[in-house]
Design a protein around this motif. Sequence first.
Motif, PDB file in Angstrom:
ATOM      1  N   LEU A 130       0.796  -1.155  -0.059  1.00 21.67           N
ATOM      2  CA  LEU A 130       0.054  -0.093  -0.107  1.00 21.67           C
ATOM      3  C   LEU A 130       0.996   1.237   0.071  1.00 21.67           C
ATOM      4  CD1 LEU A 130      -2.900   0.986   0.245  1.00 21.67           C
ATOM      5  CD2 LEU A 130      -2.804   0.829   2.358  1.00 21.67           C
ATOM      6  N   THR A 133       1.289   3.357  -3.139  1.00 20.99           N
ATOM      7  CA  THR A 133       0.158   3.937  -3.451  1.00 20.99           C
ATOM      8  C   THR A 133      -0.225   5.166  -2.624  1.00 20.99           C
ATOM      9  OG1 THR A 133      -0.806   1.937  -4.326  1.00 20.99           O
ATOM     10  CG2 THR A 133      -2.560   3.670  -3.881  1.00 20.99           C
ATOM     11  N   VAL A 134       0.014   5.197  -1.285  1.00 18.69           N
ATOM     12  CA  VAL A 134       0.001   6.175  -0.461  1.00 18.69           C
ATOM     13  C   VAL A 134       0.911   7.430  -0.829  1.00 18.69           C
ATOM     14  CG1 VAL A 134       0.079   7.216   1.711  1.00 18.69           C
ATOM     15  CG2 VAL A 134      -1.105   4.903   1.295  1.00 18.69           C
ATOM     16  N   PRO A 136       3.299   8.059  -3.832  1.00 17.60           N
ATOM     17  CA  PRO A 136       3.640   7.732  -5.072  1.00 17.60           C
ATOM     18  C   PRO A 136       4.706   8.423  -5.662  1.00 17.60           C
ATOM     19  CG  PRO A 136       2.000   9.137  -5.485  1.00 17.60           C
ATOM     20  CD  PRO A 136       1.993   8.944  -3.891  1.00 17.60           C
ATOM     21  N   TYR A 140       7.978   8.055  -2.580  1.00 12.75           N
ATOM     22  CA  TYR A 140       8.135   6.801  -1.906  1.00 12.75           C
ATOM     23  C   TYR A 140       9.369   6.462  -1.368  1.00 12.75           C
ATOM     24  CZ  TYR A 140       8.112   1.655  -1.571  1.00 12.75           C
ATOM     25  OH  TYR A 140       8.071   0.360  -1.118  1.00 12.75           O
ATOM     26  N   ARG A 196     -10.277   1.437  -0.160  1.00 10.27           N
ATOM     27  CA  ARG A 196      -9.833   1.223  -1.800  1.00 10.27           C
ATOM     28  C   ARG A 196     -10.581  -0.436  -2.128  1.00 10.27           C
ATOM     29  NH1 ARG A 196      -5.457   3.880   0.388  1.00 10.27           N
ATOM     30  NH2 ARG A 196      -4.879   5.840  -0.801  1.00 10.27           N
ATOM     31  N   PRO A 199      -6.761  -5.210  -4.865  1.00  7.32           N
ATOM     32  CA  PRO A 199      -5.871  -4.802  -6.046  1.00  7.32           C
ATOM     33  C   PRO A 199      -6.437  -5.327  -7.314  1.00  7.32           C
ATOM     34  CG  PRO A 199      -4.591  -5.436  -4.227  1.00  7.32           C
ATOM     35  CD  PRO A 199      -6.159  -5.799  -3.763  1.00  7.32           C
ATOM     36  N   SER A 336       8.432  -0.510  -6.078  1.00  5.47           N
ATOM     37  CA  SER A 336       7.950   0.237  -7.065  1.00  5.47           C
ATOM     38  C   SER A 336       7.720  -0.026  -8.382  1.00  5.47           C
ATOM     39  CB  SER A 336       8.636   1.717  -7.148  1.00  5.47           C
ATOM     40  OG  SER A 336       8.597   2.336  -5.926  1.00  5.47           O
ATOM     41  N   ASP A 340       1.115  -3.319  -9.148  1.00  6.55           N
ATOM     42  CA  ASP A 340       0.207  -3.447  -7.832  1.00  6.55           C
ATOM     43  C   ASP A 340      -0.412  -4.794  -7.518  1.00  6.55           C
ATOM     44  OD1 ASP A 340      -0.951  -1.782  -5.444  1.00  6.55           O
ATOM     45  OD2 ASP A 340      -2.913  -2.383  -6.858  1.00  6.55           O
ATOM     46  N   ARG A 343       2.066  -7.147  -5.851  1.00  8.62           N
ATOM     47  CA  ARG A 343       3.121  -6.477  -4.898  1.00  8.62           C
ATOM     48  C   ARG A 343       3.152  -7.206  -3.581  1.00  8.62           C
ATOM     49  NH1 ARG A 343       1.897  -0.885  -5.171  1.00  8.62           N
ATOM     50  NH2 ARG A 343       2.594  -0.925  -7.210  1.00  8.62           N
ATOM     51  N   GLU A 409       6.796   5.841 -11.283  1.00  9.13           N
ATOM     52  CA  GLU A 409       5.425   5.175 -10.731  1.00  9.13           C
ATOM     53  C   GLU A 409       5.496   3.958 -10.877  1.00  9.13           C
ATOM     54  OE1 GLU A 409       3.134   6.908  -9.558  1.00  9.13           O
ATOM     55  OE2 GLU A 409       3.713   8.957 -10.143  1.00  9.13           O
TER      56      GLU A 409
END
Length: 425
Positions: A130, A133-134, A136, A140, A196, A199, A336, A340, A343, A409
């Motif tokens: 996570l 995502t929090v 990015p 990160y 959310r 995934p 990264s 996702d 992950r 990203e």
Amino acid sequence: MSGPAAAPRFGEVFAIGEFRMLWLAQLTAVGGNQLARVALALLVFARSESAGLAALTYALTLLPELVGGPLLSWLADRYPRRGLMVVCDLARAGLVAAMAVPGTSIWLLCGLLILVQLVQSPHLAARSALLPTVAPGDRYLAAAAVVNVTAQLGQLAGFAAGGVAVAALGTSQALLINAGTFVLSAALTRFGLARRPRPTAPAPGTARRSAITGGAALVRADPRLRLLVAFGCLSGFYACKEGLAAPYAEALGHGPTGVGLLLAAGPAGAVLGVFVLTRLVSPDRGLRLLGPLAVAASGVLVFTALSPGLAVTCVLWGVSGVFSAFQVPANAAYSSSVPDALRGQAFGLASTAVRVAQGVGISLAGFAADLVPAPVVIAAFGVAGAAVSAVVALRWSRLPHHLDRAPQEPLPVGKSLTVSPKEVE
């Protein structure tokens, strides 16, 4: 053509409300965990008067992750991560509270402890999955650094103050405090993070085995990810010094205080190294320094063969810790770079590999120290670690240029980091 990305600032990360909640949840749980580890070891020793059982109890706080990592981390890719973290925290709170019941048998305590550590695996996988995502992009890297420093400082503070706190509170009260920290962590996660969806939705007919092995298949097929895992496993060489702190201090004529100083040197150096590497070095340059820093993290231990005094040894171990900060950008690049949807599994695989490497390294060093002096063993591991690190660094340097850059990203599902054979050769 844009210049290299600037090093991310910690203030930019803490400006993210969700990250502050994640960090606070980690901070409370880390403090409670260290307190519980000390409490359990003292409780088992007091009841059994067996140093072996006390050591086994402490080991049980580490070993179950070797099973839970590869077998349970897939849950972080199949269920909403916020909800999974809350469920894991509440489950651990209940299990630890049961351990605090007076008169609980030692074997039941061990069984409950194993369950607590197994539940921790999907929680860690969900949090790590996570985090990109929090926070990015380049933020990160700073977020990962904060998480790493928090864990290091929590370990230092826990070992330093754990015994005093348990003596003042009692073992049952310390365990109840640990249970309370898990409840607080669950509340911070539930009300501090946005909701959310999970995934990815598993395809119809997807086998459970595929869910568990998906991360391994991804890493196996990608040379960049394989090398990043290899960088993590290099810690098995320079971590050997922690397992030999007691005999090393004895060889220098020092007692428990000397052992404590030696054990604190590495984490203290790592905190400094993480700050320098993430605050003053750009993400792209940090990845290019992985090889030299990895070689230095082990290589500096060669000087322990000279059996310098305690102060010099603490400096050497601290410098090794500074260089070991390369693990933060390596971990950030790994997380990264993974889709996702996979992950959580990929993190579980890497975490298990690193745990195995460290466990094997410390165990082999311990057996070797029964035959030759501890300073010589640590120096030998330093030489071997530097040599293996040089090989990994060489392969890393040969990756195509666009593969050794810090991803801006996380890649979308289905996008590969690998290149065709024609591009490699």
